[in-house]
Design an enzyme around this catalytic site. Structure first.
Site, short mmCIF file in Angstrom:
data_model
loop_
_atom_site.label_atom_id
_atom_site.label_comp_id
_atom_site.label_asym_id
_atom_site.label_seq_id
_atom_site.Cartn_x
_atom_site.Cartn_y
_atom_site.Cartn_z
N GLY A 35 0.86 -1.16 0.00
CA GLY A 35 0.00 0.00 0.00
C GLY A 35 0.90 1.20 0.00
N GLY A 117 4.90 1.45 -1.89
CA GLY A 117 3.89 1.04 -2.84
C GLY A 117 3.93 1.72 -4.19
N ASN A 169 -9.09 -0.36 4.61
CA ASN A 169 -8.67 0.49 5.72
C ASN A 169 -9.45 1.81 5.74
OD1 ASN A 169 -7.12 1.20 7.94
ND2 ASN A 169 -5.42 1.98 6.73
N GLY A 472 41.46 -3.07 -28.86
CA GLY A 472 41.99 -1.71 -28.98
C GLY A 472 41.17 -0.91 -29.98
N SER A 546 36.31 -4.86 -29.84
CA SER A 546 35.67 -5.38 -28.61
C SER A 546 35.74 -4.36 -27.47
CB SER A 546 36.29 -6.71 -28.19
OG SER A 546 37.70 -6.68 -28.21
#
Lengths: 634, 300
Positions: A35, A117, A169, A472, A546
């Site tokens: 909640g 929540g 509630n 590189g 790479s």
């Protein structure tokens, strides 16, 4: 309202031994409260602690002082202050992180995962839900079922929580109106059944006033169900279910105090085991029988799900950390490719194709995650196409591991079907996954080795295979040095093969461009090819920019230890750009070429390469010589 | 424990699982040992986790030289009984400067404990340190992970904590970084006492009431444990029947007046009491957020 129904002072004072006796037999329930601040979640938890007498006088005094200073309830006690822990949260008045609270009643001890929540904290809610057996989903009676109610319910259901409590509630603010309550329950029922929640318990409460928390409220005489506390005390536990399943125990640690004792330590994930039972060890498939169940308190006649034990077996079988001991007649499935539901938890988005560590049970393996099949909108539950998953996103993705792993679908067993993904560079936990099912089952869990092994291939060539990986910038001299190295090795009668970036992009990788994702896939394929060639016994030389550490690490992980030699061909950008052999830098600078490493795409230099070549200070021949020297023992 | 259904057996199984995980994943683990009741429980759990092997790591006491005499006695015996190496570290700088709780206030804790701990971890290169902290002790602890990651400078970054799901603990770290691991995170004070009772674990006698020489300072009853205690002119220690709910440096640890001389009496008194455990500790009496700040700096 706080009539302290859990007051046990009388028993404690009169007969402490009887009290201790009875309290040693408490069970344990872990639950989560969902909640937002507005729903009164912290207030509810504060109230549970208060009603079960977990708040001491000094804490209460502090609370009263704080309530007056920064509270939001006027002169009344603000229970929320009791649970909002970190300074940042108290200032902002929100609950950022998962916090764990504890209280106990006569029957049970409770561990509450208190989680935020808001949508941007899905990560935290999922974390809290992962260990919870029950969820209390709070609804503000004035507002009814909201988007966030649906989100919370979906996440709890996804994480396998079977007991759902709908705590409606702030009933005090709607005059304890039964019709309001009934409407919300009807709304929720419709939604719940649409996502597969078969059953839930709705309770009208007021966390602020205490209605139906520990004691039935006179204001809701129309409600005949249990109070929240009574429901928490009586709900059936997950451990009762897992105890009835087939036996499974991931091996955490091999216990070898001396040559005469070899035990396998772990926590039982499912089922029951007795001495004499036949077990199968996965993924190897070897079988044996249980000899003893060893614990500090003496050998056991049987052990069941949830216990941490040490097993000894009757035969000397191979078994190490990460393997799973299972009931022999009903072993687990073993596979290396899965359909999973993945929750992304890191600021840096998922990189499809990148290699991540995957931890499941007591095992950590390398894995790659494909582009998501789709992403799930946690508010509408609609599926949408996605190229990646950002922080807090949930998607269905294919995960491939670098070896076979024993598993169970998450819905069947959380321990054997839940995994985390770990970034190989930052070591952060970046994702949490739930295995739905295997996509590619291991053909044969009883491993059959081919007769001619990679060792045979290498021995025939009288050499040890290796991968010399040049990395590189473009124009740094990778290909030139690689070529010189291969010539030297050829003169030494070494069997080699040179994989060159430009050349591979004409064939195997012609479908790939230069986006980050394509660069990753490019390197993955090169890695796989290089691996096949080392299996064939070759010394492989590669020349690829790479640019990312993760991918170089991924290739390193594919190879046998010490087979991978990273060579950093270090040429400063200014020098490479000045050389500009292929005229690419000029094109990149003028904007004709996008995603060019060093210009508008990053290059992550190696941190600890096996060889570091400074091309501004070393000739090509010297560089090649240095590399070949390292290989001489091969 | 034989009955798998109870809350204590589940907490025990969880703590054992955590300890085994650390031993499997860390290169050089250590168990911090403060001689208090939580440390006693931790040591007991370690014996259980690795039985029949002895716990495969040393015990380390970051000493301030100001602990109670009875704590030192039990410390040495407990380590020996468990068959474990005991490392005692005292910050040489604090020693040289004569840092003490009477003259130096907060600096005492900072130098002896916070700095001392960092020194000791660095000196021995420990990459994982077990601690007996519990989430119920204090609000900022409630949000700390079981595997709590520390930077190479030993800092705790509350905003960069790793999510911790199921019982899958991520123990990976770069060189120099370390983990603090809290296997009894989910235990409460009452769980600790019940477990001590159930398992018959030996604890320092100071937890039980006995007549002891005391003086009163700033509302705290302090025990005059040795002759280093500076008495005011004309002040004489008074014998009171006292016990301690928590143990630290004797000049910083407040006693409670009590007649509870046995374990069950103590538990009974604890259950009926109305003040929380840390109230007797001077270190936590600052503002609400102070523990969070201390932890960021490297305090356990």
């Amino acid at each position: 309202m706080t009539d302290q129904v859990y007051k046990t002072d009388a028993l404690i004072a009169q007969d402490i031994d009887a009290y201790l006796e009875s309290h040693q037999n408490k069970s344990l329930l872990r639950f989560i409260t969902c909640g937002s601040v507005d729903d009164g979640k912290s207030t509810l938890i504060g109230r549970l602690l208060y009603d079960s007498k977990m708040i001491f006088e000094d804490q209460l005094a502090q609370l009263e002082a704080d309530s007056k200073k920064v509270g939001t309830q006027g002169q009344e006690i603000d229970f929320a202050l009791l649970v909002d822990g970190l300074a940042a949260e108290r200032e902002q008045g929100i609950t950022i992180d998962v916090a764990y609270r504890f209280f106990a009643t006569e029957k049970r001890k409770f561990i509450v995962a208190d989680t935020p929540g808001h949508e941007q904290y899905t990560r935290n809610m999922v974390t809290g839900a992962s260990t919870a057996e029950l969820a209390v989903i709070l609804i503000d009676a004035r507002k009814g079922v909201l988007t966030q109610t649906r989100r919370h319910s979906y996440l709890c259901h996804l994480l396998g929580i079977k007991n759902i409590v709908l705590a409606i509630n702030k009933m005090d603010l709607v005059d304890y109106d039964q019709a309001t309550f009934d409407t919300i329950v009807a709304d929720f029922t419709e939604f719940a059944s649409s996502i597969g929640i078969a059953d839930f318990t709705a309770i009208p409460i007021s966390g602020f006033k205490g209605d139906n928390i520990a004691a039935h409220s006179d204001a809701t005489s129309w409600y005949s169900g249990p109070t929240l506390m009574a429901h928490l005390e009586d709900v059936d536990l997950d451990q009762n279910t897992s105890a009835t399943q087939e036996f499974r125990m991931p091996v955490q640690w091999v216990n070898r105090p001396n040559l005469d004792f070899r035990g396998f330590s772990g926590k039982i994930a499912a089922g029951t085991i007795k001495p004499g039972d036949e077990v199968r060890i996965l993924p190897s498939g070897k079988t044996s029988h249980v000899d003893r169940i060893v614990t500090y308190d003496g050998d056991l006649d049987s052990a069941t799900a949830g216990q941490s034990i040490t097993l000894t077996l009757k035969d000397e079988v191979d078994c190490s950390r990460g393997q799973v001991i299972t009931a022999a007649p009903a072993p687990l499935e073993v596979a290396d490719q899965f359909e999973t539901t993945l929750i992304w938890m890191d600021e840096e988005a998922l990189m499809p194709g990148r290699s991540y560590y995957l931890k499941i049970g007591a095992q950590t393996v390398s894995s790659t995650v494909a582009e998501p099949k789709y992403q799930i909108n946690v508010n509408t539950l609609e599926h949408a196409a996605a190229k990646t998953l950002e922080l807090n996103a949930i998607g269905v993705v294919t995960v491939t591991t670098d070896r076979d792993i024993p598993f169970a679908p998450y819905a069947e067993n959380r321990t054997l079907g839940g995994f985390i993904l770990i970034d190989k560079m930052t070591n952060a936990t970046v994702g949490a996954g739930l295995i739905n099912f295997a996509l590619r089952r291991a053909q044969n869990i009883y491993w059959q080795a081919t007769d001619i092994t990679r060792d045979h291939h290498a021995n025939l060539k009288n050499q040890k295979p290796a991968v010399l990986w040049m990395t590189g910038l473009s124009g740094s001299g990778k290909s030139t040095i690689a070529n010189a190295v291969e010539k030297k090795l050829a003169r030494m009668n070494r069997h080699t093969f040179l994989l060159d970036g430009d050349n591979l992009r004409h064939g195997l990788n012609k479908d790939l461009g230069f986006s980050d994702a394509d660069r990753i896939e490019n390197i993955r394929r090169v890695g796989e090819v290089a691996k096949l060639m080392t299996d064939a016994g070759l010394i492989v030389i590669t020349a690829f920019i790479s640019p990312f550490r993760s991918e170089r690490q991924m290739v390193r992980d594919m190879m046998s230890p010490s087979e991978f030699v990273e060579v950093f061909v270090d040429t400063p950008l200014s020098v490479a750009e000045e050389r500009d052999v292929k005229g690419l830098y000029a094109k990149a600078r003028s904007g004709q070429l996008k995603n060019f490493t060093g210009i508008d795409s990053p290059y992550e230099a190696p941190e600890t390469p096996e060889i570091h070549i400074d091309t501004t200070a070393m000739s090509i021949d010297d560089a090649a010589e240095q590399i070949v020297k390292l290989l001489e023992p091969n | 424990m034989k009955d798998v259904q109870t809350h204590l057996s589940r907490l025990e199984a969880e703590a054992i699982e955590i300890m085994r995980e650390v031993v499997s994943e860390a290169e050089n683990p250590v168990m911090l040992y403060s001689v208090g009741k939580d440390s006693a429980v931790m040591l007991h759990l370690a014996k259980k986790a690795f039985y029949p092997s002895p716990p495969p790591f040393p015990l380390m006491h970051v000493d301030t030289t100001w602990k109670f005499q009875e704590m030192y006695k039990l410390r040495d015996r407990a380590a020996k009984d468990a068959g474990m190496e005991l490392i005692v570290h005292q910050n040489p700088e604090a020693k040289e400067k004569g840092i003490n709780p009477f003259d130096h206030g907060a600096l005492h804790t900072d130098m002896w404990k916070t700095e001392g701990l960092k020194q000791a971890l660095d000196k021995h290169g420990f990459d994982a340190a077990f601690g007996g902290a519990r989430r119920d002790e204090e609000k900022s602890r409630a949000k700390e992970r079981v595997f709590s990651f520390r930077t190479a400078q030993h800092r705790w970054e509350p905003k960069a904590q790793r999510p911790e799901l199921w019982s899958l603990y991520n123990a990976r770290k770069a060189k120099g970084e370390s983990m603090r691991v809290f296997p009894i995170s989910n235990w409460t004070e009452l769980d600790i006492w019940q477990y001590i009772h159930l398992e018959g674990i030996e604890i320092v006698p100071l937890y039980f009431a006995a007549p002891r020489p005391t003086v009163e300072r700033d509302g705290l009853i302090l025990m005059v444990d040795d002759d280093r205690f500076p008495l005011e002119p004309g002040e004489k220690p008074v014998m009171r029947s006292i016990r301690f709910r928590t143990l630290g440096c004797y000049p910083l640890t407040g006693a409670v007046q009590s007649e509870a001389a046995t374990l069950t009496d103590v538990i009974q008194e604890m259950l009926l009491t109305t003040t929380s455990e840390r109230q007797g500790r001077a270190i936590d009496k600052d503002q609400g957020a102070s523990m969070e700040v201390k932890k960021q700096q490297g305090y356990f």
